[in-house]
Design a protein around this motif. Sequence first.
Motif, mmCIF file in Angstrom:
data_model
loop_
_atom_site.group_PDB
_atom_site.id
_atom_site.type_symbol
_atom_site.label_atom_id
_atom_site.label_comp_id
_atom_site.label_asym_id
_atom_site.label_seq_id
_atom_site.Cartn_x
_atom_site.Cartn_y
_atom_site.Cartn_z
ATOM 1 N N LEU A 47 0.833 -1.209 0.000
ATOM 2 C CA LEU A 47 0.000 0.000 0.000
ATOM 3 C C LEU A 47 0.867 1.258 0.000
ATOM 4 C CD1 LEU A 47 -2.832 -0.906 2.563
ATOM 5 C CD2 LEU A 47 -3.073 -0.558 0.085
ATOM 6 N N GLN A 50 2.365 1.693 -3.450
ATOM 7 C CA GLN A 50 1.345 2.236 -4.369
ATOM 8 C C GLN A 50 1.054 3.702 -4.070
ATOM 9 O OE1 GLN A 50 -2.037 -0.347 -3.747
ATOM 10 N NE2 GLN A 50 -0.815 -2.114 -4.350
ATOM 11 N N ALA A 51 1.171 4.067 -2.807
ATOM 12 C CA ALA A 51 0.862 5.444 -2.400
ATOM 13 C C ALA A 51 1.975 6.419 -2.772
ATOM 14 C CB ALA A 51 0.610 5.493 -0.895
ATOM 15 N N THR A 224 -4.486 7.160 9.325
ATOM 16 C CA THR A 224 -5.434 7.575 8.283
ATOM 17 C C THR A 224 -5.766 6.366 7.401
ATOM 18 O OG1 THR A 224 -3.784 8.156 6.590
ATOM 19 C CG2 THR A 224 -4.318 9.845 8.232
ATOM 20 N N SER A 225 -6.825 6.473 6.637
ATOM 21 C CA SER A 225 -7.230 5.323 5.820
ATOM 22 C C SER A 225 -6.694 5.425 4.389
ATOM 23 C CB SER A 225 -8.751 5.208 5.795
ATOM 24 O OG SER A 225 -9.296 6.439 5.360
ATOM 25 N N ASP A 226 -6.256 6.610 3.994
ATOM 26 C CA ASP A 226 -5.799 6.798 2.618
ATOM 27 C C ASP A 226 -4.333 7.255 2.627
ATOM 28 O OD1 ASP A 226 -5.282 7.583 0.027
ATOM 29 O OD2 ASP A 226 -7.222 8.553 -0.277
ATOM 30 N N TYR A 227 -3.421 6.286 2.499
ATOM 31 C CA TYR A 227 -1.990 6.609 2.599
ATOM 32 C C TYR A 227 -1.559 7.549 1.469
ATOM 33 C CZ TYR A 227 -1.732 2.541 5.765
ATOM 34 O OH TYR A 227 -1.905 1.645 6.782
ATOM 35 N N HIS A 228 -2.132 7.339 0.293
ATOM 36 C CA HIS A 228 -1.754 8.167 -0.851
ATOM 37 C C HIS A 228 -2.065 9.631 -0.566
ATOM 38 C CE1 HIS A 228 -2.365 9.947 -4.926
ATOM 39 N NE2 HIS A 228 -1.213 9.360 -5.100
ATOM 40 N N GLN A 229 -3.257 9.866 -0.090
ATOM 41 C CA GLN A 229 -3.688 11.231 0.221
ATOM 42 C C GLN A 229 -2.820 11.831 1.349
ATOM 43 O OE1 GLN A 229 -5.727 13.425 -0.872
ATOM 44 N NE2 GLN A 229 -5.772 14.802 0.906
ATOM 45 N N SER A 230 -2.525 11.038 2.366
ATOM 46 C CA SER A 230 -1.726 11.538 3.497
ATOM 47 C C SER A 230 -0.309 11.898 3.042
ATOM 48 C CB SER A 230 -1.628 10.485 4.605
ATOM 49 O OG SER A 230 -2.900 10.000 4.906
ATOM 50 N N ARG A 232 0.664 12.645 0.025
ATOM 51 C CA ARG A 232 0.632 13.780 -0.901
ATOM 52 C C ARG A 232 0.470 15.093 -0.145
ATOM 53 N NH1 ARG A 232 -3.857 13.691 -5.424
ATOM 54 N NH2 ARG A 232 -5.022 13.939 -3.523
#
Length: 248
Positions: A47, A50-51, A224-230, A232
């Motif tokens: 994850l 991918q993030a 947090t639930s969205d590693y990509h968003q965090s 970024r």
Amino acid sequence: MGWREPSGSSVLNTRSHVARRLKEQAPIIAPSMLKCDFANLQREVALLEQAGAAVLHLDVMDGNFVPNLSYGAMVIQSLRSTTRLPFDAHLMIADPERYLDDYLQAGCELMTVHIEAVRDPRPVLRRIREAGAGAGLALNPGTPVSAIVDYVGECDLVLVMSVEPGFGGQKFQPVALEKLRELRRLLPQETLLSVDGGIGSGTIAATAAAGADLFVVGSAIFDTSDYHQSLRELRRLAEGAAHSAPSL
Ligand code: DX5
Ligand code: ZN
């Protein structure tokens, strides 16, 4: 095949370039594998990859130098086959000389030892470099920059702790900011300056403005639930602050 190649000089050359490459890509957010889901370690690594993570920060604790235990070389070696991401090992252990080879063989590209844990850091840093990895020196919140000043020429990375080492989820200690500024002034341009502990959306800008290149982040990613968003958002805040002077 993952990042690690079987053996030989190509491995050494590849590894020694990691610190330089990260420096060129700064600001770097390095997820700290301490607050992740250890029951699904391989999934967490995938994850993060991918993030868009560029490196993984691996917190090694021995229950002696710090009052907590985490994981060691065997776990890191298992992780090595799951990802191409470079490993930034933070050895919060007493007598790190004894275990260096285990971590080097496990495939760590960056290896950081604590100044408080070694009598003379020079041979330790040299051995890490000779093995082809990037050598780092960390200092606790109570340790002044003067304690490491004689050794910075032997370092590829300097890590400023902004909490007492041992646990994730602690509050950022502003004493780190002055140390980052001081180190930024005295470190060679190519040396990575890293900050670890309590880094999140409320603190990252101040540390970036103080000169940090690499930001170790545990809670502000794994809670947090969205590693990509965090990732970024943290990178955006660090980039925005890198050339300004925000304070906390
Ligand atoms: C603390 C570790 C840190 C820590 C960071 O001893 O070195 O890497 O896990 O976690 P947060 O971001 O939650 O302070
Ligand atoms: Zn750490």
